[in-house]
Design an enzyme around this catalytic site. Structure first.
Site, short mmCIF file in Angstrom:
data_model
loop_
_atom_site.label_atom_id
_atom_site.label_comp_id
_atom_site.label_asym_id
_atom_site.label_seq_id
_atom_site.Cartn_x
_atom_site.Cartn_y
_atom_site.Cartn_z
N HIS A 279 0.84 -1.20 0.00
CA HIS A 279 0.00 0.00 0.00
C HIS A 279 0.88 1.26 0.00
O HIS A 279 0.67 2.17 -0.81
CB HIS A 279 -0.93 -0.03 1.22
CG HIS A 279 -1.63 1.28 1.47
ND1 HIS A 279 -2.92 1.52 1.08
CD2 HIS A 279 -1.21 2.42 2.05
CE1 HIS A 279 -3.26 2.76 1.40
NE2 HIS A 279 -2.23 3.32 2.00
N GLU A 280 1.87 1.28 0.88
CA GLU A 280 2.77 2.45 0.95
C GLU A 280 3.53 2.62 -0.36
O GLU A 280 3.73 3.74 -0.84
CB GLU A 280 3.77 2.29 2.11
CG GLU A 280 3.13 2.27 3.49
CD GLU A 280 2.34 3.53 3.79
OE1 GLU A 280 2.76 4.61 3.35
OE2 GLU A 280 1.29 3.43 4.43
N HIS A 283 1.61 4.42 -2.99
CA HIS A 283 1.66 5.88 -2.92
C HIS A 283 2.83 6.43 -3.73
O HIS A 283 2.71 7.47 -4.38
CB HIS A 283 1.80 6.35 -1.47
CG HIS A 283 0.51 6.28 -0.70
ND1 HIS A 283 -0.66 6.82 -1.16
CD2 HIS A 283 0.23 5.76 0.51
CE1 HIS A 283 -1.62 6.61 -0.26
NE2 HIS A 283 -1.11 5.96 0.76
N GLU A 364 -5.73 7.07 -1.10
CA GLU A 364 -5.73 5.86 -0.26
C GLU A 364 -6.39 4.69 -1.00
O GLU A 364 -5.90 3.57 -0.97
CB GLU A 364 -6.44 6.12 1.07
CG GLU A 364 -5.73 7.12 1.97
CD GLU A 364 -4.27 6.77 2.22
OE1 GLU A 364 -3.92 5.57 2.28
OE2 GLU A 364 -3.46 7.70 2.33
N ASP A 368 -4.61 1.25 -2.03
CA ASP A 368 -5.19 -0.05 -1.65
C ASP A 368 -5.33 -0.95 -2.87
O ASP A 368 -5.02 -2.14 -2.81
CB ASP A 368 -6.58 0.16 -1.01
CG ASP A 368 -6.49 0.52 0.46
OD1 ASP A 368 -5.37 0.48 1.02
OD2 ASP A 368 -7.54 0.84 1.06
ZN LIG Z 1 -1.99 5.30 2.56
#
Ligand SMILES: [Zn+2]
Length: 423
Positions: A279-280, A283, A364, A368
């Site tokens: 997930h990170e 980004h 976000e 995801d």
């Molecule tokens: Zn996040």
């Protein structure tokens, strides 16, 4: 615009944003309390009722202290502006036998110090009462004081040169000063992106390389799979302050690194850790950091242009509590306009918070989806559920409160989307 009309506009915006904040807090408390006794269906199998109770009580307690702080801040704002606080600071610094630029640095320092002093009891209460009551706090009084001293020192070391540069440009660079000031501000932001992971964060925590083992192997595989090079994988001793867990990316270019809180490593199994990291990573891969920097650059340019216009208008000073006989001095002291602007701005921009929150929540969801594609959606869900439980994050926020304050989508929405992706 005349001064009286501007004072009226400011007071109305102040009252409206205060009322909005208090109303949102009341809604949040009411919503969380109403859902306290049943775990939402999506989490019924994974979160025990006792943990759900704790999350509700923690959320309500945070709202209560938040309301007190909101009221105090609102009063301080009126005191600093219409109450004559800034006018007093202006007069007090004007008589000092130092360079005018330094008078303004002291003026801005005075405003910042007043804010810090008012915030101190709240920080103390949150750490040693609220967080302690819910079993999160691990900060000792000694650590809290040393954090405070380091924070103050950093604020002076970084803030004074920045303030001097901006004030100098305001005073000397002519009518286009705000464009130069914007360049300085932008450069400062980039410098912070570099300084934070390498110099600042290590002042507060210890970073050790992620030890070899299953977790490290999984993380390295994921990074290789996504074609992502990092300068280091680190574990941070977050447990020295709090039981809350987290993971983040920091730095840019060759200095970028991944940091896991030790509290997170001890809780998640390798599958979950991999998914949280994916997930990170999303980004970064989806350029969210770049986009955010670009947005903040654009917004700060707009605000600086606005400040340049306001700083030349008498009504701006008179309308915010600078007496008519100090108007000449105020015009000659760029720190006054800067301080008034920074104080008054949030009153007018709070109503726009949902836009920023929505933008962040969109990122976000995208991150995801990236995690679901490159790791496992089911593992991300089980990792998130553990984090929600461990952090006593509410699963039932008031939708409107959430729209204003939450940078992350509500737990139920996020999990249901991920589970949709998993099937
Ligand atoms: Zn996040």
């Amino acid at each position: 615009m005349n001064a009286a009309i501007f004072t009226g506009t400011f007071v109305v915006a102040w009252a409206a944003s205060l009322a909005l904040r208090l109303w949102l807090a009341r809604r949040q408390v009411a919503h969380v309390t109403a859902h306290r006794d049943s775990v939402p269906t999506a989490f019924a199998g994974s979160i025990p009722l006792a943990a759900h109770h704790k999350a509700a009580d923690y959320t309500v307690a945070k709202q209560h202290i938040g309301v007190v702080e909101t009221l105090v801040d609102a009063l301080v704002l009126i005191g600093m502006t219409l109450g004559g606080g800034l006018a007093w600071l202006l007069e007090a610094t004007e008589s000092l036998a130092i360079d005018p630029l330094w008078r303004d640095v002291l003026l801005l320092g005075g405003v910042a110090l007043a804010g810090a002093i008012v915030g101190l009891p709240f920080s103390w209460y949150r750490t040693f009462r609220l967080e302690a009551r819910f079993g999160f706090n691990r900060t000792t009084m000694r650590l809290w004081l040393s954090d405070l001293a380091k924070g103050l020192l950093l604020a002076v070391l970084l803030g004074v040169p920045l303030a001097l540069a901006i004030l100098w440009l305001m005073a000397r660079a002519g009518s286009a000063w705000w464009i130069y000031a914007w360049a300085v501000w932008f450069g400062f932001q980039l410098l912070m992106l570099f300084l934070y992971p390498t110099v600042i964060a290590p002042l507060f925590n210890r970073f050790t390389p992620l030890p070899p083992g299953v977790a490290r192997e999984r993380v390295e595989h994921l990074l290789a799979r996504c074609g992502f090079a990092v300068a280091g994988l680190f574990v941070m001793d977050g447990s020295k302050r709090s039981g809350h867990g987290n993971a983040y990316f920091t730095g840019f270019g060759k200095a970028r690194r991944i940091v896991f809180f030790d509290t997170l490593l001890s809780r998640l199994v390798p599958d979950e850790l991999e998914a949280v990291l994916a997930h990170e990573l999303g980004h970064y891969k989806l350029r969210h950091v770049m986009k955010r920097i670009a947005w903040s650059a654009l917004v700060s340019l707009l605000f600086l242009g606005l400040l340049a216009w306001l700083a030349g208008s008498d009504w701006f000073y008179l309308g915010l509590g600078i007496p008519a006989d100090a108007l000449g001095v105020a015009h000659a002291r760029p720190g006054v306009a800067l301080a008034l602007f920074l104080l008054a701005l949030p009153v007018f921009t709070f109503v726009l918070s949902p836009l920023a929150a929505r933008y962040s929540r969109r990122h976000e969801f995208e991150a995801d989806a990236f995690a679901a594609q490159n790791a496992s959606a089911a593992a991300l869900v089980s990792g998130l559920v553990k984090l929600y439980e461990d952090n006593a994050a509410t699963l039932t926020p008031d939708p409107l409160h959430s729209a204003f304050y939450d940078s992350h989508p509500p737990a139920a929405v996020r999990v249901s989307r991920l589970l949709g992706a998993a099937t």
